[in-house]
Structures are given as C-alpha cells and as structure tokens.
Design a protein around this motif. Structure first.
Motif, short mmCIF file in Angstrom:
data_model
loop_
_atom_site.label_atom_id
_atom_site.label_comp_id
_atom_site.label_asym_id
_atom_site.label_seq_id
_atom_site.Cartn_x
_atom_site.Cartn_y
_atom_site.Cartn_z
N ASP A 32 -3.50 -1.83 11.71
CA ASP A 32 -4.39 -2.60 12.58
C ASP A 32 -5.49 -3.29 11.78
OD1 ASP A 32 -5.56 -3.29 15.29
OD2 ASP A 32 -7.19 -2.08 14.48
N ALA A 33 -5.98 -2.61 10.73
CA ALA A 33 -7.08 -3.17 9.93
C ALA A 33 -6.62 -4.23 8.96
CB ALA A 33 -7.79 -2.05 9.18
N THR A 34 -5.38 -4.13 8.47
CA THR A 34 -4.94 -5.01 7.38
C THR A 34 -3.68 -5.80 7.69
OG1 THR A 34 -3.55 -3.30 6.38
CG2 THR A 34 -5.89 -3.36 5.72
N GLY A 35 -2.92 -5.38 8.68
CA GLY A 35 -1.62 -6.00 8.94
C GLY A 35 -0.53 -5.50 8.02
N ILE A 36 -0.83 -4.51 7.17
CA ILE A 36 0.12 -4.03 6.17
C ILE A 36 0.80 -2.75 6.64
CG2 ILE A 36 0.38 -3.18 3.80
CD1 ILE A 36 -2.05 -4.93 3.07
N GLU A 37 2.12 -2.73 6.56
CA GLU A 37 2.90 -1.52 6.86
C GLU A 37 2.94 -0.67 5.58
OE1 GLU A 37 4.02 0.71 9.24
OE2 GLU A 37 5.22 -0.90 10.14
N MET A 38 2.33 0.49 5.63
CA MET A 38 2.24 1.33 4.45
C MET A 38 3.62 1.81 3.98
SD MET A 38 -0.71 4.23 4.20
CE MET A 38 -1.60 3.68 5.65
N ILE A 39 3.74 1.99 2.67
CA ILE A 39 4.94 2.59 2.08
C ILE A 39 4.65 4.07 1.90
CG2 ILE A 39 6.48 2.65 0.09
CD1 ILE A 39 5.75 -0.27 -0.45
N ASP A 40 5.29 4.90 2.69
CA ASP A 40 5.14 6.34 2.55
C ASP A 40 6.20 6.84 1.58
OD1 ASP A 40 4.20 8.88 2.91
OD2 ASP A 40 4.98 9.14 4.95
N GLY A 41 5.97 8.01 1.02
CA GLY A 41 6.96 8.56 0.10
C GLY A 41 6.69 10.01 -0.17
N CYS B 297 0.86 -1.19 0.00
CA CYS B 297 0.00 0.00 0.00
C CYS B 297 0.89 1.23 0.00
CB CYS B 297 -0.91 0.00 1.22
SG CYS B 297 -2.09 -1.36 1.24
N VAL B 298 0.75 2.06 -1.03
CA VAL B 298 1.59 3.24 -1.19
C VAL B 298 0.79 4.48 -0.85
CG1 VAL B 298 3.07 4.54 -2.75
CG2 VAL B 298 2.86 2.05 -3.02
N SER B 299 1.36 5.30 0.02
CA SER B 299 0.73 6.56 0.40
C SER B 299 1.63 7.70 -0.03
CB SER B 299 0.51 6.62 1.91
OG SER B 299 0.12 7.91 2.32
N ALA B 300 1.06 8.66 -0.74
CA ALA B 300 1.81 9.86 -1.12
C ALA B 300 0.81 10.94 -1.48
CB ALA B 300 2.76 9.57 -2.28
N GLY B 301 1.32 12.11 -1.79
CA GLY B 301 0.46 13.21 -2.17
C GLY B 301 0.23 14.19 -1.03
N GLU B 302 0.39 13.74 0.21
CA GLU B 302 0.26 14.60 1.38
C GLU B 302 0.93 13.89 2.55
OE1 GLU B 302 -3.77 15.08 2.77
OE2 GLU B 302 -4.29 13.03 2.21
N ILE C 217 12.13 10.03 -1.65
CA ILE C 217 12.39 9.63 -0.26
C ILE C 217 11.26 8.69 0.14
CG2 ILE C 217 12.44 10.38 2.14
CD1 ILE C 217 13.71 12.98 1.23
N SER C 218 11.61 7.51 0.69
CA SER C 218 10.58 6.51 0.97
C SER C 218 11.17 5.41 1.85
CB SER C 218 10.06 5.92 -0.35
OG SER C 218 8.97 5.06 -0.14
N ALA C 219 10.29 4.53 2.31
CA ALA C 219 10.72 3.35 3.06
C ALA C 219 9.62 2.30 2.99
CB ALA C 219 11.04 3.68 4.51
N ALA C 220 10.02 1.05 3.04
CA ALA C 220 9.05 -0.05 2.97
C ALA C 220 9.43 -1.12 3.99
CB ALA C 220 9.03 -0.67 1.57
N ARG D 6 10.26 3.64 9.73
CA ARG D 6 10.44 4.16 11.08
C ARG D 6 9.28 5.10 11.37
NH1 ARG D 6 16.17 6.27 13.29
NH2 ARG D 6 16.47 4.02 13.03
N ARG D 7 8.62 4.87 12.49
CA ARG D 7 7.42 5.65 12.82
C ARG D 7 7.72 7.15 12.83
NH1 ARG D 7 3.48 2.94 17.29
NH2 ARG D 7 2.40 4.90 16.81
N GLY D 8 6.82 7.88 12.19
CA GLY D 8 6.95 9.33 12.12
C GLY D 8 7.79 9.83 10.97
N ALA D 9 8.60 8.95 10.36
CA ALA D 9 9.48 9.36 9.27
C ALA D 9 8.88 8.95 7.93
CB ALA D 9 10.85 8.72 9.42
N ILE D 10 9.18 9.72 6.88
CA ILE D 10 8.79 9.31 5.53
C ILE D 10 9.69 8.18 5.06
CG2 ILE D 10 8.77 10.05 3.12
CD1 ILE D 10 7.59 12.65 3.96
N GLY D 11 10.97 8.27 5.40
CA GLY D 11 11.90 7.22 5.01
C GLY D 11 13.28 7.77 4.75
#
Length: 557
Positions: free
Chosen positions: A351-360, A334-339, A371-374, A379-384
């Motif tokens: 909690d709903a899916t068990g999936i750690e989102m990929i922020d970027g 699951c990729v999150s970006a745009g904001e 800049i991203s991490a998967a 790391r919590r609070g960081a984009i990556g």
C-alpha cells in the motif's frame, strides 16, 4: 541425478557428478573435520548453470565475469565517502590478499576471522581472504567476548581482520586464548600496522589461489537451539551454484541496480544479498557509514536511487509510513527474509510503495534462499515455490512425504547443503541425504509452501536468531536468579519477542527495577539483541518428573 533417499550412502553420490580437481588448501583443518560421507547431504546439479568448473575460485570468477561483460569501470561498492569500480575493487582485493600471504605467511586453508559491520572495508577484506584461498570466518559486530571466544576456539583462525571501532571485545576474547595470535585493524587510515597501510605497500599483482571448486570458502556460525555455536561450511562451488539459483530465477537483478539493506555480511543472507549476488549481476551495493533507522533507510533509498532493498519484515513494517511520506521512486525489488513475513506487513508495504515483496526462506546451512516467489508468482500467505535447482517436500517423522495440505517438517536438497564442522548435530540436520532446516510447513496442491512455525526452540526476533538456553545461561549468572526459562512469543512488530520467566532467590523482590537489572545484565553478557524484552516473575517453572523444563507450557497463554 536423483538417488534413493532410503540409502544414505548412495544418496551422497550425486556430488560425484560435479567435476572435481585436487585441493589447493594445504591446511587441512576444515577438510579433516567435515562430516563422514554417510552424513553428507545429497547435492544436485541437474540444471546446466549449476555445473561449476572443477577449478573455481569464487572471487576470481565473479570479478572475471564483471570484467568479461565490460563492467570494469562500472560502480561496484559505494558509500558516502567513496565509490569503487569493479577494476578498482579488484586491485584492492588483490593488495589485501598480498598482505595476508606475503606479510603474514598465510597458507591456503588457514582460517581468517573477520569482524565488522557492513562497509566497503569489510567487503574488501572478505573478498581478499577468499581470493587468497583462505577460509573466511565472518562474525557479527554485536557479538561479545564470550561468544567470539567460542568461535575462536572452534575455528582456530590464524589471523583476525577487525574494524577499528570493534577491537575491544575481540581483544578481550583474544586475551585468554592462544588460538588467535594476531589482530589487524581495518577502516583505519594511516595507522602503522593497519590493513590500509600494509595494503598501500603492495602492487596489486596477485594471482588468485587456484582452488578446487570443492575447497572451503567460508565458515558461517549459527547458534542453533542450544547456544553452542555451530559452524556451517561452504565451498566455492556452493556459493557459485547459489548465484545460479535464487538470484538467476527469482530475484533477477540487473547491472544498473543499486542495492541497500540491513542484514550483516556475517549472515549468509547478508553476504549473498549485500555482496555476492550483486557482484554476480554486475550491480553495485551502497554501505552507509552510520546505522539504519527505518526513516533513515527510506531517505537513503531515495537519496542514492536504490533499486533493491534487503531487510526483515519488522523493518519493512516500520519503514512503511516513511516510504509513504518521502517516496521511494527508484525502488523496484524488496526482499524479506530472516523471519516469517506476516501478510499484514506485506500488504502494508504494498500500500505504501506499490511493490510486491519477495519473500523467501533460506538457512545458514544451505547458504541462502531455496523457497521464494516474486511478482505475479506471489500467493498471499505463502512464502513461495521451491527455487529452480532445489527440491523440497513436507514430510512426517519417518521422512515420508505427507499429503498436500498437511503440516509436517520441511526437507530440502539442491546444489547446497549442510556440512557442520565437527558437530554431532549433523545427524539432526541431514537425514538420508536430505536437509531438515527445522521448520514446520504445509504445501498446497499448486506447490506453494506455507510456513507454520519453527520445529525447535529457536527464537527468531526481528530477523535475528536467539537460542533460549543461551539467554537462560546468562540470566542464571545473575545473583538474584534461582531458575529461569526463556521462550519466544508471537509479536506483531518483531515476529517473535524474547520472554524470560524468572524464579528469584529467597529475599529478592520482583518488579520493574529488577527486570531492568536483569535485561541490562544480559545485554552486557551477550549480543544486545538477545536480551528478554519481556520479563515475568513466577514462583516455579513447569518441569517434567526428570527435571526437564517444559518450554511449550511457557508459550501457552
């Protein structure tokens, strides 16, 4: 390939390390309007995979890769009506390229405006344009005639390909302008003059335009903070290099992946995630025929067996309860970006899916995520961390890197960079070869980047960019408005919410009815997502002695 950032002329010489070839684009409109050499970003191709051949048509390269890897008969584009394999999609792309070059006589370098939501028809049209050596100028389906007219004036397209359901606003934009002579509708079967009928008359035997890797593939429009549209220009090399950066090193999609998502193909975030990167991986994309709601997205993921999802944090937050209710058993990325992605949203989704989102974080000017991490690297609070192939640092106003743990401005270099089409704002974005996306960041001792805020007045709400001055301009056209100021305020649901502070003309009364009238006025003037969800009537606005609006005061509680 690094050079001194104190010498802007030398700093751009890194691009010379990439193999070059003569341009095939006989229309030099875009080439002649690129920034001066000293204003160009430094381009770095240190990793072997970033060294793109001198002759490289990105559409041809992606299809050749799929065919070479034995995926010609594998699904590429899916919908509830049809599934096209890579071989079938290639034939349709070639037919469209034939229509553009044979029926309309378009020459390499001509611009083609594309208007449509996410659909197989829109994807094929985009690929056909670029396969023919033309320049794709994709526009969001929500744009109104005023906004489309500004893009037409700047890009000077030779032709427009428009979804049949979205013709009205484009035709309204076409009427006062001599810059757009012809509109060809697509997603319209059997109608004379439609792209489908014209394409059906072709044999699909088309030789891709032998463009240089440094020829122009697309112009992506972004409003910026003034509302005046900026066109970010990207070459075939840029897009192919982007495929070898974040998708290779972070996303790591597989050929059996099925991709769904909400970002429009007119956004480079959507273009990469919902078309180009799946093609590079040999995967497939599903485009639904109806719009998304959070519950519909969850049901679609389950129904089609989607494994990768792209959308904004707001949508993930709204989807979480439905994901828990219905389940998303096949979903793996699951990729999150745009904001900005709030940690509360990340944890709610996990909690709903068990999936750690990929922020970027990415930028239209940089094409995609840098800049991203998967997975375990999150790391919590960081984009990556910075994506391999890129270099990023946090700097002060002089461009000097600040100590770790200190907030400053983000500066980036890599295999992509900002080139605005004939725009004085180039000098604000690129300084001494480094790209400044306009974000405030902090980097920790381990190299993780923590987003702080936008460094300018851009409002990012539910993944969309909204320029406050543009909304102010629309509001000022209403006869009841004397003055106004528009800012973005923090909002848990949308990341930011657009708020308008209104000074009414004498004799006008504030209240819910007036607020709704003003909101409806903006919706009718600009893309609906730009309207102010909050309206506050005030007696006066904070201004400097010279009359400049002090937006920072409007943001204060």
């Amino acid at each position: 390939m690094s050079t001194s950032v104190s010498d802007p002329v030398k700093s751009v010489s890194a691009v010379d390390s990439a193999p070059s070839a003569p341009s095939a684009q006989v229309d030099r409109f875009v080439h002649e309007r690129l920034p001066a050499p000293e204003q160009l970003p430094r381009m770095e191709y240190a990793l072997p995979e970033l060294r793109i051949p001198a002759l490289a048509n990105l559409v041809q390269a992606l299809f050749d890769k799929a065919i070479r890897e034995g995926r010609g008969d594998k699904p590429m584009l899916r919908s509830d009506k049809i599934t096209l394999t890579y071989a079938e999609a290639l034939e349709r792309v070639n037919r469209i390229a034939q229509v553009l070059t044979e029926d309309f006589g378009l020459k390499p370098g001509n611009r083609v405006l594309l208007r449509g939501g996410n659909s197989i028809g829109m994807a094929l049209a985009w690929l056909g344009v670029v396969q023919a050596g033309l320049v794709a100028v994709a526009t969001m389906p929500l744009l109104r005639a005023k906004e489309l007219g500004e893009i037409i004036e700047k890009a000077r397209p030779a032709l427009a390909l428009c979804d049949a359901t979205l013709l009205d606003e484009l035709q309204a934009a076409q009427a006062p302008s001599a810059a757009l002579p012809t509109i060809v509708p697509f997603n319209l079967m059997g109608a004379p003059g439609s792209l489908a009928v014209l394409s059906a008359q072709k044999d699909g035997n088309f030789k891709p335009c032998p463009v240089s890797a440094d020829d122009i593939a697309l112009m992506a429009f972004t409003s910026g903070t003034t509302g005046k549209p900026k066109a970010a220009v990207h070459t075939h090399r840029d897009v192919l290099a982007a495929c070898e950066a974040w998708p290779r090193h972070v996303l790591k999609a597989r050929p059996d992946d099925i991709v769904v998502g909400s970002p429009p193909l007119a956004f480079t975030f959507g273009l990469g995630g919902m078309l180009i990167f799946p093609m590079w991986a040999g995967a497939s994309v599903y485009y639904p025929s109806i719009g998304y709601t959070p519950e519909a997205m969850v049901k679609l993921i389950k129904q089609v067996g989607a494994t990768i999802c792209y959308t904004a944090p707001t949508f993930y937050r709204q989807m979480a309860a439905f994901a828990k209710q219905h389940g998303v058993p096949g979903l793996r990325l699951c990729v999150s970006a745009g904001e900005s992605l709030p940690d509360a949203t990340r944890q709610l989704w996990k909690d709903a899916t068990g999936i750690e989102m990929i922020d970027g974080i990415g930028a239209t000017e940089m094409f995609h995520i840098f800049i991203s991490a998967a997975g375990a690297d999150v790391r919590r609070g960081a984009i990556g961390k910075v994506v391999p192939g890129y270099t990023a640092k946090v700097v002060d106003d002089t461009g000097a890197e600040v100590p770790r743990g200190t907030i400053g401005k983000l500066a980036v270099v890599g295999p992509t960079g900002c080139r605005y089409l004939e725009d004085e704002r180039q000098g604000n974005y690129v300084k001494n070869g480094w790209n400044y996306p306009g974000d405030a960041f902090m980097q920790d001792a381990d190299g993780y980047f923590f987003y702080q805020a936008r460094a300018d007045d851009m409002i990012i709400t539910a993944g969309y960019n909204v320029a406050g001055p543009e909304v102010e301009d629309a509001l000022l056209k209403h006869p009841a408005v004397a003055e106004c100021g528009v800012v973005g305020l923090p909002d848990e649901e949308r990341g930011m919410v657009v708020k308008a502070f209104i000074v009414l003309k004498p004799g006008e009364a504030g209240g819910d009815a007036t607020a709704k009238a003003l909101q409806d006025h903006v919706k009718a003037t600009l893309a609906p997502f730009k309207y102010p969800r909050q309206v506050e009537f005030v007696d006066k606005l904070p201004r400097t002695e010279t009359g400049k609006l002090q937006r920072f005061k409007l943001r204060q509680p």
